[in-house]
Every structure is written in structure tokens, then in C-alpha cells.
Design a protein around this motif. Sequence first.
Motif, PDB file in Angstrom:
ATOM      1  N   VAL A  46      -6.902  45.894 -26.362  1.00 44.33           N
ATOM      2  CA  VAL A  46      -7.041  44.754 -27.128  1.00 44.33           C
ATOM      3  C   VAL A  46      -8.367  44.628 -27.768  1.00 44.33           C
ATOM      4  O   VAL A  46      -8.266  44.429 -29.195  1.00 44.33           O
ATOM      5  N   PRO A  47      -9.404  44.846 -27.383  1.00 43.35           N
ATOM      6  CA  PRO A  47     -10.857  44.858 -28.089  1.00 43.35           C
ATOM      7  C   PRO A  47     -10.597  45.834 -29.365  1.00 43.35           C
ATOM      8  O   PRO A  47     -11.004  45.448 -30.538  1.00 43.35           O
ATOM      9  N   VAL A  48     -10.148  47.120 -29.030  1.00 45.47           N
ATOM     10  CA  VAL A  48     -10.119  48.143 -30.293  1.00 45.47           C
ATOM     11  C   VAL A  48      -9.211  47.578 -31.439  1.00 45.47           C
ATOM     12  O   VAL A  48      -9.551  47.583 -32.622  1.00 45.47           O
ATOM     13  N   VAL A  49      -8.061  46.775 -30.951  1.00 43.15           N
ATOM     14  CA  VAL A  49      -7.144  46.264 -32.266  1.00 43.15           C
ATOM     15  C   VAL A  49      -7.839  45.057 -32.878  1.00 43.15           C
ATOM     16  O   VAL A  49      -7.886  45.116 -34.012  1.00 43.15           O
ATOM     17  N   ILE A  50      -8.576  44.187 -32.133  1.00 44.39           N
ATOM     18  CA  ILE A  50      -8.884  42.985 -32.771  1.00 44.39           C
ATOM     19  C   ILE A  50     -10.459  43.438 -33.457  1.00 44.39           C
ATOM     20  O   ILE A  50     -10.442  42.770 -34.547  1.00 44.39           O
ATOM     21  N   ILE A  51     -11.184  44.323 -33.052  1.00 41.84           N
ATOM     22  CA  ILE A  51     -12.294  44.789 -33.673  1.00 41.84           C
ATOM     23  C   ILE A  51     -12.110  45.396 -34.844  1.00 41.84           C
ATOM     24  O   ILE A  51     -12.652  45.041 -36.090  1.00 41.84           O
ATOM     25  N   ALA A  52     -10.753  46.280 -34.817  1.00 41.63           N
ATOM     26  CA  ALA A  52     -10.685  46.723 -36.121  1.00 41.63           C
ATOM     27  C   ALA A  52      -9.977  45.721 -37.139  1.00 41.63           C
ATOM     28  O   ALA A  52     -10.566  45.996 -38.499  1.00 41.63           O
ATOM     29  N   ALA A  53      -9.129  44.708 -36.804  1.00 39.04           N
ATOM     30  CA  ALA A  53      -8.799  43.820 -37.560  1.00 39.04           C
ATOM     31  C   ALA A  53     -10.059  43.201 -38.213  1.00 39.04           C
ATOM     32  O   ALA A  53      -9.855  42.586 -39.644  1.00 39.04           O
ATOM     33  N   ASP A  54     -10.958  42.652 -37.243  1.00 36.04           N
ATOM     34  CA  ASP A  54     -12.037  41.949 -37.859  1.00 36.04           C
ATOM     35  C   ASP A  54     -12.828  42.798 -38.626  1.00 36.04           C
ATOM     36  O   ASP A  54     -13.238  42.173 -39.663  1.00 36.04           O
ATOM     37  N   TRP A 100     -18.386  41.302 -30.756  1.00 35.95           N
ATOM     38  CA  TRP A 100     -17.345  42.236 -30.385  1.00 35.95           C
ATOM     39  C   TRP A 100     -17.789  43.048 -29.298  1.00 35.95           C
ATOM     40  O   TRP A 100     -17.283  43.500 -28.421  1.00 35.95           O
ATOM     41  N   TRP A 101     -19.319  42.892 -28.803  1.00 31.92           N
ATOM     42  CA  TRP A 101     -19.670  43.595 -27.538  1.00 31.92           C
ATOM     43  C   TRP A 101     -19.272  42.693 -26.512  1.00 31.92           C
ATOM     44  O   TRP A 101     -18.835  43.366 -25.326  1.00 31.92           O
ATOM     45  N   GLY A 102     -19.085  41.493 -26.668  1.00 34.08           N
ATOM     46  CA  GLY A 102     -18.841  40.395 -25.554  1.00 34.08           C
ATOM     47  C   GLY A 102     -17.207  40.766 -25.416  1.00 34.08           C
ATOM     48  O   GLY A 102     -16.679  41.092 -24.274  1.00 34.08           O
ATOM     49  N   LEU A 103     -16.384  41.042 -26.381  1.00 32.09           N
ATOM     50  CA  LEU A 103     -15.077  41.454 -25.979  1.00 32.09           C
ATOM     51  C   LEU A 103     -14.912  42.729 -25.457  1.00 32.09           C
ATOM     52  O   LEU A 103     -13.945  42.888 -24.543  1.00 32.09           O
ATOM     53  N   ALA A 107     -13.034  43.285 -21.534  1.00 34.89           N
ATOM     54  CA  ALA A 107     -11.979  44.190 -21.203  1.00 34.89           C
ATOM     55  C   ALA A 107     -12.467  45.225 -20.102  1.00 34.89           C
ATOM     56  O   ALA A 107     -11.712  46.031 -19.590  1.00 34.89           O
ATOM     57  N   ASN A 108     -13.766  45.176 -19.943  1.00 34.70           N
ATOM     58  CA  ASN A 108     -14.326  46.321 -18.850  1.00 34.70           C
ATOM     59  C   ASN A 108     -15.077  45.759 -17.738  1.00 34.70           C
ATOM     60  O   ASN A 108     -15.916  46.309 -17.217  1.00 34.70           O
ATOM     61  N   THR A 109     -14.891  44.475 -17.392  1.00 34.54           N
ATOM     62  CA  THR A 109     -15.304  43.680 -16.277  1.00 34.54           C
ATOM     63  C   THR A 109     -14.978  44.445 -15.137  1.00 34.54           C
ATOM     64  O   THR A 109     -13.788  44.505 -14.631  1.00 34.54           O
ATOM     65  N   PRO A 110     -15.949  44.998 -14.354  1.00 37.20           N
ATOM     66  CA  PRO A 110     -15.642  45.789 -13.106  1.00 37.20           C
ATOM     67  C   PRO A 110     -14.987  44.623 -12.127  1.00 37.20           C
ATOM     68  O   PRO A 110     -15.379  43.504 -12.184  1.00 37.20           O
TER      69      PRO A 110
END
Length: 288
Positions: A46-54, A100-103, A107-110
Motif C-alpha cells: 500500500v505505501p508504495v502505490v499510494i506514495i507513487a500516486a501522490d 509518507w514516512w508515517g505510512l 505498514a511495517n509496525t512490528p
Amino acid sequence: MGYLVTHWRGEQPLNRSFWVNGVLLRLGAYGVFTVLIWAQPLPKAVPVVIIAADLVLMTWQSVGYFRAAERNLSGSSSMLPLWGGIVALIVAVAVMLSQWWGLVLAANTPPEGERYFVRMDRMRAAQYTMTVDKDSNTLMFKGTLTHGVTKRMAALLAENTGLETMSLDSSGGNIFEARGLAKLIISAKLDTHVDRNCSSACTIVFIAGAARTAGPDAQIGFHGYALMDAAKLPQFDIAAEQDRDLAFFVQQGVTEDFARRIHDSPNRSIWFPTRDEMLRANVLTQAP
């Protein structure tokens, strides 16, 4: 589609390019990121797609605005639209980088695990066992004298009245914890007994017993304190700490001649006195 193209070419009015296509859409993007971060955890894609779109959206917004500002400059001498757009772009980039960093973090919350101090308590507790044998009214200790043993023993004494003896099988550990156990033994008027091994800091615990006995195969070992144990504690005076424990030994009835020999052996070696030596020095108060 034509709307997107006209903005990209800078053909729309400057106010619309800034307030509608710039500020309003950027606020919308900010809101989307806020919702996604709140909805964590997210699939890693999700972050990859959303950040690329933004990133595409921000490029479209910026290029369209600056082209519109350039057109506006051709009929005006004011540089305000250009500089205003640059400042707005810098602010937008700074805000979105944090989003972006928050997103990415969302997605990588342990996975939520045990807290550090809980994990440390568990690891320390794995270094020893302390159980109660109700048939013989004996508290059994085996393992390393590590952080937490004093607290554990205090809890067991509170839960089990009528205990008479503490049986020890330990090669030593933390002298401060050993002193804590010694105080509890004296307070509870427990005897101490060794069947196998009681060395180093364990001897402090053993000497606290009202009566002190050892099995025929028991080994009770003494040596000087290790400098490596004191290195973590500033102003730790090894000689003073040894003298403190020697005074305790004498207080418990051990002869001074024997007490003075306790720390003669360096930490990397160990002195195992004979049973007769320990009986004469009152380390052992009676035969088993």
C-alpha cells in the motif's frame, strides 16, 4: 481529462491552479494519508502505490501552477505568484515527506510483544529455579543468583509459612542479590544446606543460615570478587565490598582466621576448604 491537461499546460487561471488544484487537493491527500496511517497495520504494498500516486499528483500540481505563474508574469512585473508558489511547494513537500514516512511505518509496525523489562525478568528467571518442598519445609534454590531472586524468595516466604531450611545449589552470581537472600534467611531464621555446590556469591547466602550443613559430596568454594562485575558500577570499591562480607561472615560465627583467607584466591580460581576446615572454622555448624 481535458481539465488535467489544461492545468498541466498552465492554461487555467492562476487562482484556480493554486487554491483548487494545489491547496484543496493537497489537503485532500493529507486527509487520505491520515486515515491510512490511523488504519494501521497496512499491507506492505500500500505505501508504495499510494506514495507513487501522490508523487505524480504533486508533480502535476507543481508543474501546472508554475506554468500558470509564468504565463501570469508575462503580463505583470510582480514576482509574488512565483515566490509564493515556491514557498508553498517547500511546505507541501515537508508535510508530505512526514506523511509518507508515517505510512511506511504503518505498514511495517512490528507485532506487539512483551515489554523490555518483562522480557528481561523472564530471561533472568530462566537462570534459576526456586521451589518449595512442603514435605521437608525446605526452600530449594538452584542456578545463578541473578536480578530478581530476592523478590522471588520474599514472595515464596510470604506464601509459605513454616519453612525451616534453604537448600542451595549455585556457582554464584550477583553479590547484591546474595546479600538480599541472606537478609531474608536471617529474618526467617532459616537453616542452610548444600548437597552439591555453593560457590562464590552463594557462600554469602549459605553463611546466613542459623545452622549450616553440607552433604558428604558438597563443595563450598570461595574466591575474590571480580573486577569485571564492578566495572558497570562507578565508585565500586572491591576491597570495601569484600571487607563488608568478611565482617558478615565473622558476625555469623565464622572464625577470623578463616574469614581472612576467603578472598585470597583470585576470581579465576577457587578455594574449596575441606570439611574439617569448615567445621573448625564454624562455616559448617554441625555434621549433616
